[in-house]
Enzyme design. Structure first.
Site, PDB file in Angstrom:
ATOM      1  NE  ARG A  11       3.600  14.405  -6.462  1.00 30.63           N
ATOM      2  CZ  ARG A  11       3.714  13.111  -5.436  1.00 30.63           C
ATOM      3  NH1 ARG A  11       5.485  12.897  -6.148  1.00 30.63           N
ATOM      4  NH2 ARG A  11       3.974  13.573  -4.156  1.00 30.63           N
ATOM      5  CE  LYS A  81      10.867   6.913  -6.000  1.00 32.88           C
ATOM      6  NZ  LYS A  81      11.640   6.221  -4.781  1.00 32.88           N
ATOM      7  CG  ASP A  82       6.231   8.843  -8.682  1.00 31.11           C
ATOM      8  OD1 ASP A  82       6.786   8.214  -8.468  1.00 31.11           O
ATOM      9  OD2 ASP A  82       6.764  10.401  -8.332  1.00 31.11           O
ATOM     10  CB  THR A 125       9.562   0.998   3.444  1.00 37.61           C
ATOM     11  OG1 THR A 125       9.047   1.058   1.777  1.00 37.61           O
ATOM     12  CG2 THR A 125       9.279  -0.785   3.452  1.00 37.61           C
ATOM     13  CB  SER A 127       8.310   0.690  -1.079  1.00 41.04           C
ATOM     14  OG  SER A 127       9.583  -0.407  -2.752  1.00 41.04           O
ATOM     15  NE  ARG A 129      12.234  -0.138  -5.122  1.00 46.52           N
ATOM     16  CZ  ARG A 129      12.983   0.027  -4.600  1.00 46.52           C
ATOM     17  NH1 ARG A 129      14.611  -0.477  -4.269  1.00 46.52           N
ATOM     18  NH2 ARG A 129      12.556   1.311  -4.357  1.00 46.52           N
ATOM     19  NE  ARG A 130      13.066   2.389  -0.806  1.00 45.91           N
ATOM     20  CZ  ARG A 130      12.720   3.484  -1.004  1.00 45.91           C
ATOM     21  NH1 ARG A 130      11.513   4.419  -0.187  1.00 45.91           N
ATOM     22  NH2 ARG A 130      13.462   4.256  -1.869  1.00 45.91           N
ATOM     23  NE  ARG A 151       0.568   6.945  -0.135  1.00 45.28           N
ATOM     24  CZ  ARG A 151       0.020   7.797   0.029  1.00 45.28           C
ATOM     25  NH1 ARG A 151      -0.950   7.695  -1.124  1.00 45.28           N
ATOM     26  NH2 ARG A 151       0.394   8.545  -0.814  1.00 45.28           N
ATOM     27  N   GLY A 152       3.008   8.383   3.000  1.00 46.61           N
ATOM     28  CA  GLY A 152       3.481  10.019   3.828  1.00 46.61           C
ATOM     29  C   GLY A 152       4.895  11.143   3.534  1.00 46.61           C
ATOM     30  CG  ASN A 153       5.720  14.947   4.239  1.00 44.62           C
ATOM     31  OD1 ASN A 153       5.655  14.358   4.685  1.00 44.62           O
ATOM     32  ND2 ASN A 153       4.418  15.893   4.491  1.00 44.62           N
ATOM     33  CB  VAL A 154      10.870  13.748   3.623  1.00 40.76           C
ATOM     34  CG1 VAL A 154      11.736  13.424   4.395  1.00 40.76           C
ATOM     35  CG2 VAL A 154      11.338  12.800   2.073  1.00 40.76           C
ATOM     36  CB  THR A 156       4.518  11.791   6.940  1.00 37.95           C
ATOM     37  OG1 THR A 156       4.264  13.011   7.238  1.00 37.95           O
ATOM     38  CG2 THR A 156       3.662  10.696   7.949  1.00 37.95           C
ATOM     39  NE  ARG A 157       7.494   8.028   2.986  1.00 40.99           N
ATOM     40  CZ  ARG A 157       6.744   6.942   2.214  1.00 40.99           C
ATOM     41  NH1 ARG A 157       7.635   6.182   2.125  1.00 40.99           N
ATOM     42  NH2 ARG A 157       6.210   6.745   1.258  1.00 40.99           N
ATOM     43  CB  CYS A 244       5.631   2.586 -10.103  1.00 44.35           C
ATOM     44  SG  CYS A 244       6.123   2.907 -11.688  1.00 44.35           S
TER      45      CYS A 244
END
Length: 319
Positions: A11, A81-82, A125, A127, A129-130, A151-154, A156-157, A244
């Site tokens: 990716r 995990k994906d 988050t 997730s 799960r979280r 949502r978003g990459n590291v 962005t978060r 997932c």
């Protein structure tokens, strides 16, 4: 004579490129062959929908797997995990390297820890799960915070925190370690507080099953302890019939006496995203020596969790 380069499908995100680059370096050292990264855009990268809405399972890996089958790349690197829990017959999970830190972490304003966040704090988050476990922890410890879907990459978060839109975000320790940003962590969440996603912190290296030479070469990167641990975790997930994006956490610990690994402990959790109802169980036994034994460990714990009402909790989430 220069050897033909191996093509590694990855990716395009910063994290994916970092972890694929680390695998590429290892393969170069091991085989003596050049490795080139081939960037592939997946559906999960371009969709702006929440992962829970688009299914989560496979959205980051399908395009990579398609490229493998078409022969456009020789092998691919995924965050384990994906991966969907069912392995396609035409592809081999050639290696699961030694796992990174599986824990979740908090990146919060003012270097705050989870228990130091003010009343009404907003924690981001993507997730369920979280969310489920954080909300359950808040209920049991008298904390007052709100979990917010993002949502978003590291980048962005973390920007949500830096810009003051959120008080904290939850991320995976492994991802931050791999991109060299672990110093931004303000709190490591104990696995007794938040169990990670099945396979979190581990990588999956895939190639076509009929390429025996490459399967064998990549297999040199395999860590047997990590493989049996994540196999048990993913077997639990599969037996719970959850994707997932479902609020399922699992972690297999290797319990050691000094330098000698004695036993494996598998823990699993399922809960409603508001944290009001949780099923959390564990089992401990000999370290699995075979793939089938690891699968059996996960299925056995899942059976116990289903008997305690786990399926009903997942059903509530879907209504």
């Amino acid at each position: 004579m220069t050897q033909q380069a191996l093509r590694l499908g990855t990716r395009r995100s910063k994290l994916a490129m970092a972890q694929s680059g680390q695998v590429a370096d290892a393969v170069r050292r091991m085989t003596g062959r050049p490795v080139e990264l081939v960037e592939i855009t997946t559906y999960g990268d371009v969709s702006r929908e929440a992962l829970a809405q688009i299914g989560g399972t496979g959205v980051f890996v399908t395009a990579l797997r398609d490229a493998l089958v078409r022969g456009e790349v020789d092998f691919a690197v995924h965050s384990l995990k994906d991966l969907p829990t069912t392995q396609p017959e035409e592809l081999a999970l050639a290696a699961v390297p030694e796992r990174e830190d599986p824990r979740d972490v908090i990146v919060a304003r003012d270097a705050l820890k989870l228990t130091d966040l003010p009343r009404g704090a907003r924690i981001g988050t993507g997730s369920p799960r979280r969310m489920a476990q954080l909300n359950a922890y808040a209920r049991s410890h008298g904390l007052d915070f709100e979990t917010v879907a993002i949502r978003g990459n590291v980048d962005t978060r973390i920007r949500y925190v830096r810009d003051g839109e959120l008080d904290a975000v939850v991320l995976a320790a492994a991802g931050l370690n791999r991109i060299g940003r672990s110093e931004e962590v303000t709190d490591f969440l104990s696995v007794d507080t938040v169990l990670p996603a099945p396979g979190q912190g581990a990588l999956a290296i895939e190639c076509t099953a009929d390429n025996a030479d490459l399967v064998a070469a990549l297999g040199e990167l395999d860590d047997p302890f990590t493989r049996v641990a994540v196999t048990a975790e993913r077997s639990l997930l599969a037996a719970l019939e959850a994707g997932c994006s479902a609020p399922v956490g699992a972690l297999a610990d290797l319990l050691a006496d000094g330098q000698i690994v004695k036993e494996m402990r598998l823990r699993g959790v399922v809960g409603t995203t508001d944290g009001s109802r949780m099923v959390q169980l564990s089992t401990t036994g000999p370290v699995p020596e075979t793939h089938d034994q690891a699968l059996a460990l996960g299925r056995e714990l899942a059976t116990e969790m289903l008997a305690q009402g786990a399926a009903g909790l997942m059903g509530e989430r879907a209504q």
